[in-house]
Design a protein around this motif. Structure first.
Motif, PDB file in Angstrom:
ATOM      1  N   HIS A  57       0.834  -1.217   0.049  1.00 35.96           N
ATOM      2  CA  HIS A  57       0.051  -0.076   0.102  1.00 35.96           C
ATOM      3  C   HIS A  57       0.938   1.263   0.052  1.00 35.96           C
ATOM      4  O   HIS A  57       2.095   1.342   0.199  1.00 35.96           O
ATOM      5  N   PRO A  58       0.227   2.390  -0.306  1.00 34.04           N
ATOM      6  CA  PRO A  58       1.288   3.606  -0.039  1.00 34.04           C
ATOM      7  C   PRO A  58       1.742   3.744   1.205  1.00 34.04           C
ATOM      8  O   PRO A  58       1.269   3.586   2.122  1.00 34.04           O
ATOM      9  N   VAL A  59       3.060   4.189   1.020  1.00 29.34           N
ATOM     10  CA  VAL A  59       3.724   4.450   2.468  1.00 29.34           C
ATOM     11  C   VAL A  59       4.817   5.625   2.204  1.00 29.34           C
ATOM     12  O   VAL A  59       5.189   6.201   1.337  1.00 29.34           O
ATOM     13  N   VAL A  60       4.535   6.520   3.123  1.00 28.24           N
ATOM     14  CA  VAL A  60       5.219   7.932   3.492  1.00 28.24           C
ATOM     15  C   VAL A  60       5.980   7.585   4.664  1.00 28.24           C
ATOM     16  O   VAL A  60       5.564   7.547   5.761  1.00 28.24           O
ATOM     17  N   LEU A  61       7.566   7.531   4.569  1.00 30.42           N
ATOM     18  CA  LEU A  61       8.295   7.197   5.643  1.00 30.42           C
ATOM     19  C   LEU A  61       8.348   8.378   6.657  1.00 30.42           C
ATOM     20  O   LEU A  61       8.033   9.528   6.452  1.00 30.42           O
ATOM     21  N   THR A  62       8.444   8.005   7.871  1.00 24.85           N
ATOM     22  CA  THR A  62       8.605   8.912   8.972  1.00 24.85           C
ATOM     23  C   THR A  62       9.671   9.461   8.655  1.00 24.85           C
ATOM     24  O   THR A  62      10.675   9.275   8.318  1.00 24.85           O
ATOM     25  N   VAL A  63       9.790  10.876   9.359  1.00 26.16           N
ATOM     26  CA  VAL A  63      11.084  11.787   9.550  1.00 26.16           C
ATOM     27  C   VAL A  63      12.287  10.702  10.264  1.00 26.16           C
ATOM     28  O   VAL A  63      13.319  10.692   9.736  1.00 26.16           O
ATOM     29  N   ALA A  64      12.000   9.916  11.205  1.00 24.03           N
ATOM     30  CA  ALA A  64      13.067   9.225  11.832  1.00 24.03           C
ATOM     31  C   ALA A  64      13.646   8.279  10.843  1.00 24.03           C
ATOM     32  O   ALA A  64      14.961   7.833  10.990  1.00 24.03           O
ATOM     33  N   ALA A  65      12.585   7.728  10.182  1.00 30.16           N
ATOM     34  CA  ALA A  65      13.055   6.462   9.092  1.00 30.16           C
ATOM     35  C   ALA A  65      14.031   7.315   8.222  1.00 30.16           C
ATOM     36  O   ALA A  65      14.938   6.769   7.499  1.00 30.16           O
ATOM     37  N   LEU A  66      13.584   8.274   7.443  1.00 35.53           N
ATOM     38  CA  LEU A  66      14.245   9.062   6.551  1.00 35.53           C
ATOM     39  C   LEU A  66      15.737   9.463   7.150  1.00 35.53           C
ATOM     40  O   LEU A  66      16.632   9.444   6.311  1.00 35.53           O
TER      41      LEU A  66
END
Length: 259
Positions: free
Chosen positions: A215-224
């Motif tokens: 499904h669409p995923v928008v990474l968290t800032v922590a992940a980025l």
């Protein structure tokens, strides 16, 4: 144990001033990396302390005690609702955004609009009634504790069902939280469709297995900002979700401390 007057006092004070009925709101699963976020709202009778002697924060109860309290709350509550927010929604909008949205949905799902809302720790805009966040509300206020039990038991049962579908991960034991065993299973098998692919540990496992989000995923800032997350390997399936940054969550914390 029967909690002291303070545990029921805030709700009672609001009721006596004509600001009731008072709804407590809490969530379960915010810190998990798999499974849904579950949010509950609950309205209790002010005089029910003796009839709910075990009621307290769901996290300090045993599983059997939680089940007993859950059944009693369902039996005694004037009103309650439970909202389930999928991992897909968390991945698209961010955990903090969906935490607050879940609280709004839970209050709106009550049969009647409460006179006042007490939330566990977070300020929530857009509620249909005046509200105040209570620090550690699940330990301090009876109706918030009741909501925490409803949310926790519901989510634990869902995770048990998900274990039957995805037995490799041990969801029935760790309930989707990042334990050593869960991390090992992620490394071995990669993430399942019910994992939160926006989370750093899940995104790393997905890239290692060349897996693409379901499904669409928008990474968290922590992940980025985590150097171990191979962003390029996941592109163009993911994006940047600043709304779920830890700083946003921290700014929304606050409220009364009942101690």
């Amino acid at each position: 144990m029967v909690r002291g007057d303070l545990f029921w006092g805030l709700q009672g004070a609001l009721d006596r001033r004509g600001l009731g009925p008072v709804a407590g709101v809490d969530e379960a699963g915010r810190g998990a990396c798999a499974g849904p976020l579950v949010v509950a709202a609950c309205v209790l009778r002010s005089g029910d302390a003796a009839r709910l002697p075990e009621l307290t924060d769901s996290k300090v109860l045993t599983a059997k005690a939680r089940d007993r309290v859950y059944d009693r709350v369902v039996q005694r509550a004037l009103d309650y609702s439970v909202i389930v927010i999928s991992a897909a929604e968390v991945d698209l909008f961010g955990i903090h955004v969906m935490n607050l949205e879940g609280m709004r949905r839970a209050v709106s799902a009550l049969r009647s609009t409460p006179g006042y809302v007490l939330t566990d720790g977070f300020r929530v805009s857009g509620l249909p009634a005046p509200s105040v966040p209570v620090i550690k509300g699940d330990k301090a206020v009876a109706c918030v504790a009741a909501a925490s039990v409803l949310a926790k038991v519901t989510r634990d049962r869902i995770m048990g069902d998900l274990h039957d579908v995805h037995p490799h991960y041990g969801f029935d034991v760790h309930k989707g939280y990042s334990t050593t065993e869960h991390s090992a299973a992620l490394t071995t098998h990669g993430p399942s469709p019910v994992h939160r692919w926006s989370y750093a540990n899940v995104a790393t496992a997905a890239a290692a297995h060349r897996a693409r989000p379901p499904h669409p995923v928008v990474l968290t800032v922590a992940a980025l900002e985590n150097p171990s997350v191979p962003i390029r390997a996941l592109s163009p399936y993911v994006g940047n979700n600043e709304r779920s940054a830890a700083g946003v969550a921290a700014e929304s914390r606050g409220g009364a401390r009942i101690s």
